[in-house]
Design a protein around this motif. Structure first.
Motif, PDB file in Angstrom:
ATOM      1  N   ALA A   1       5.619  -9.286   4.365  1.00 25.57           N
ATOM      2  CA  ALA A   1       6.487  -7.792   3.558  1.00 25.57           C
ATOM      3  C   ALA A   1       7.373  -7.726   5.189  1.00 25.57           C
ATOM      4  CB  ALA A   1       5.502  -6.668   3.720  1.00 25.57           C
ATOM      5  N   ILE A   2       8.518  -7.176   3.694  1.00 29.03           N
ATOM      6  CA  ILE A   2       9.756  -7.107   4.748  1.00 29.03           C
ATOM      7  C   ILE A   2      10.331  -5.270   4.599  1.00 29.03           C
ATOM      8  CG2 ILE A   2      12.195  -7.474   4.410  1.00 29.03           C
ATOM      9  CD1 ILE A   2      12.532  -9.862   3.641  1.00 29.03           C
ATOM     10  N   SER A   3      10.085  -5.277   6.480  1.00 26.29           N
ATOM     11  CA  SER A   3      10.516  -3.502   6.232  1.00 26.29           C
ATOM     12  C   SER A   3      11.999  -3.942   6.904  1.00 26.29           C
ATOM     13  CB  SER A   3       9.607  -3.041   7.309  1.00 26.29           C
ATOM     14  OG  SER A   3       9.307  -3.572   9.009  1.00 26.29           O
TER      15      SER A   3
ATOM     16  N   ASN B   1      10.654   0.536  -1.819  1.00 26.40           N
ATOM     17  CA  ASN B   1      10.638  -0.019  -0.334  1.00 26.40           C
ATOM     18  C   ASN B   1       9.354   0.499  -0.055  1.00 26.40           C
ATOM     19  OD1 ASN B   1      13.011  -0.373   0.219  1.00 26.40           O
ATOM     20  ND2 ASN B   1      13.688   1.152  -0.673  1.00 26.40           N
ATOM     21  N   TYR B   2       8.629   1.801  -0.539  1.00 28.44           N
ATOM     22  CA  TYR B   2       6.970   1.711   0.616  1.00 28.44           C
ATOM     23  C   TYR B   2       6.312   1.777  -0.881  1.00 28.44           C
ATOM     24  CZ  TYR B   2       3.236   4.535   2.658  1.00 28.44           C
ATOM     25  OH  TYR B   2       2.148   4.658   2.697  1.00 28.44           O
ATOM     26  N   TYR B   3       6.112   2.357  -2.251  1.00 28.61           N
ATOM     27  CA  TYR B   3       4.609   2.952  -2.983  1.00 28.61           C
ATOM     28  C   TYR B   3       4.795   1.776  -3.761  1.00 28.61           C
ATOM     29  CZ  TYR B   3       4.848   7.573  -1.339  1.00 28.61           C
ATOM     30  OH  TYR B   3       5.224   9.031  -0.731  1.00 28.61           O
ATOM     31  N   GLY B   4       5.582   0.357  -4.232  1.00 27.20           N
ATOM     32  CA  GLY B   4       5.165  -0.446  -5.146  1.00 27.20           C
ATOM     33  C   GLY B   4       4.797  -1.716  -3.624  1.00 27.20           C
ATOM     34  N   PRO B   5       5.372  -1.562  -2.520  1.00 24.35           N
ATOM     35  CA  PRO B   5       4.481  -2.431  -1.919  1.00 24.35           C
ATOM     36  C   PRO B   5       3.298  -2.382  -1.303  1.00 24.35           C
ATOM     37  CG  PRO B   5       7.240  -2.684  -1.389  1.00 24.35           C
ATOM     38  CD  PRO B   5       6.342  -1.438  -2.197  1.00 24.35           C
TER      39      PRO B   5
ATOM     40  N   TYR C   1      15.717   5.781   2.728  1.00 27.19           N
ATOM     41  CA  TYR C   1      15.533   4.369   3.319  1.00 27.19           C
ATOM     42  C   TYR C   1      15.363   4.373   4.118  1.00 27.19           C
ATOM     43  CZ  TYR C   1      16.540  -0.581   3.376  1.00 27.19           C
ATOM     44  OH  TYR C   1      16.644  -2.005   3.836  1.00 27.19           O
ATOM     45  N   ALA C   2      15.411   4.916   5.147  1.00 26.47           N
ATOM     46  CA  ALA C   2      14.207   4.447   6.949  1.00 26.47           C
ATOM     47  C   ALA C   2      13.907   4.578   7.430  1.00 26.47           C
ATOM     48  CB  ALA C   2      15.486   5.197   7.586  1.00 26.47           C
ATOM     49  N   LEU C   3      13.269   6.236   5.720  1.00 24.06           N
ATOM     50  CA  LEU C   3      11.908   6.533   6.264  1.00 24.06           C
ATOM     51  C   LEU C   3      10.860   5.897   5.221  1.00 24.06           C
ATOM     52  CD1 LEU C   3      10.123   9.114   7.178  1.00 24.06           C
ATOM     53  CD2 LEU C   3      10.772  10.106   4.977  1.00 24.06           C
ATOM     54  N   SER C   4      11.138   5.138   4.615  1.00 24.36           N
ATOM     55  CA  SER C   4      10.956   4.643   3.426  1.00 24.36           C
ATOM     56  C   SER C   4       9.801   3.169   4.214  1.00 24.36           C
ATOM     57  CB  SER C   4      11.248   3.871   2.543  1.00 24.36           C
ATOM     58  OG  SER C   4      12.503   3.570   2.640  1.00 24.36           O
TER      59      SER C   4
ATOM     60  N   LEU D   1       6.265   1.812   5.560  1.00 26.42           N
ATOM     61  CA  LEU D   1       5.564   0.912   4.983  1.00 26.42           C
ATOM     62  C   LEU D   1       5.453  -0.069   6.271  1.00 26.42           C
ATOM     63  CD1 LEU D   1       5.276  -1.509   3.432  1.00 26.42           C
ATOM     64  CD2 LEU D   1       7.949  -2.540   3.550  1.00 26.42           C
ATOM     65  N   SER D   2       5.813  -0.200   7.575  1.00 29.40           N
ATOM     66  CA  SER D   2       6.357  -0.847   8.714  1.00 29.40           C
ATOM     67  C   SER D   2       4.547   0.169   9.125  1.00 29.40           C
ATOM     68  CB  SER D   2       7.224  -0.446   9.829  1.00 29.40           C
ATOM     69  OG  SER D   2       6.983  -0.918  10.653  1.00 29.40           O
ATOM     70  N   GLN D   3       4.469   1.098   8.790  1.00 24.61           N
ATOM     71  CA  GLN D   3       2.911   2.083   9.553  1.00 24.61           C
ATOM     72  C   GLN D   3       2.433   1.184   8.887  1.00 24.61           C
ATOM     73  OE1 GLN D   3       2.942   3.498  12.792  1.00 24.61           O
ATOM     74  NE2 GLN D   3       1.042   3.440  12.449  1.00 24.61           N
TER      75      GLN D   3
END
Length: 236
Positions: free
Chosen positions: A126-128, A101-105, A142-145, A149-151
């Motif tokens: 990108a879909i957050s 959800n975060y590091y890969g994208p 999940y929400a934190l990741s 990503l959104s930030q």
């Protein structure tokens, strides 16, 4: 003809988005881990829409392979779309949740933008999730990741070296997909993957960098964040 890179192409939203792009005569590059599914999608899209479609194996958790993956892509991509997500109800595999959800994208996007050869790239989408807006995350990985990503996308859009590229953060609410099957979603707030895909494509014609789908989720999250934490704990 425009060309799009679709990361996480086996996701329900991504495939619906691929259909819309194909109908608008985009050629496609699809990437995911399940090559058997990608072959089926490639065959369908090429036969039905008469477009060119390439497929690549990609495991977004294998960070060391991402730079090489980007290096080997066609350099005339106009659109990069990332639909990577992993959700667990009880969150046992927290590292996987963070990676997908975060590091890969994040690493994919960084490698794309740092490569000077993608001169025709105009959109990175990108879909957050609307979960990214939750101020009271309550130890939800999940929400934190998704929040991170959104930030990252928000900060990235301010960088001067990508001033000609529109970075879009897509924030869907509840969507009925393979990923959410175990959540038993139902009710008027549930969207279909095709609905979300149509809204994403429509957003490409605007400069809007943050897109809530449906748009009423922005208001829902404002109200949610006003609820005292003590009541949220009793609801979880």
């Amino acid at each position: 003809m425009s060309k799009a890179l679709i990361i996480g192409a086996n996701s329900d939203i991504a495939f619906e988005f691929c259909k819309i792009l194909s109908a608008n005569k985009y050629s496609l590059i699809l990437a995911s881990r399940n090559m058997a599914e990608l072959h089926n999608k490639k065959k369908y899209l090429e036969n039905f829409y008469k477009i060119n479609c390439k497929i690549y194996y990609l495991d977004i958790e294998k960070f060391n392979s991402l730079e090489n993956f980007i290096h080997n892509l066609d350099k005339d991509i106009n659109l990069a779309f990332l639909s990577t997500g992993y959700l667990e109800k009880n969150e046992v595999n927290k590292k996987k949740i963070e990676n997908v959800n975060y590091y890969g994208p994040k690493k994919i996007i960084e490698n794309l933008l740092l490569n000077k050869n993608f001169k025709k790239l105009k959109h990175v989408v990108a879909i957050s999730s609307v979960a990214a807006d939750r101020k009271k995350i309550l130890n939800n990985t999940y929400a934190l990741s998704k929040k991170r990503l959104s930030q990252f996308l928000k900060d990235l859009s301010k960088k001067p070296f990508i001033e000609n590229i529109i970075i879009k953060d897509i924030k869907p609410g509840y969507v009925l997909t393979k990923m959410t099957n175990n959540l038993s979603l139902s009710g008027p707030l549930i969207s279909s993957p095709s609905f979300v895909a149509k809204k994403i494509f429509k957003s490409l014609k605007t400069n809007k960098r943050e897109v809530y789908i449906p748009s009423y989720w922005k208001l829902i999250l404002i109200i949610y964040n006003l609820i005292p934490s003590i009541f949220l704990k009793s609801m979880n």
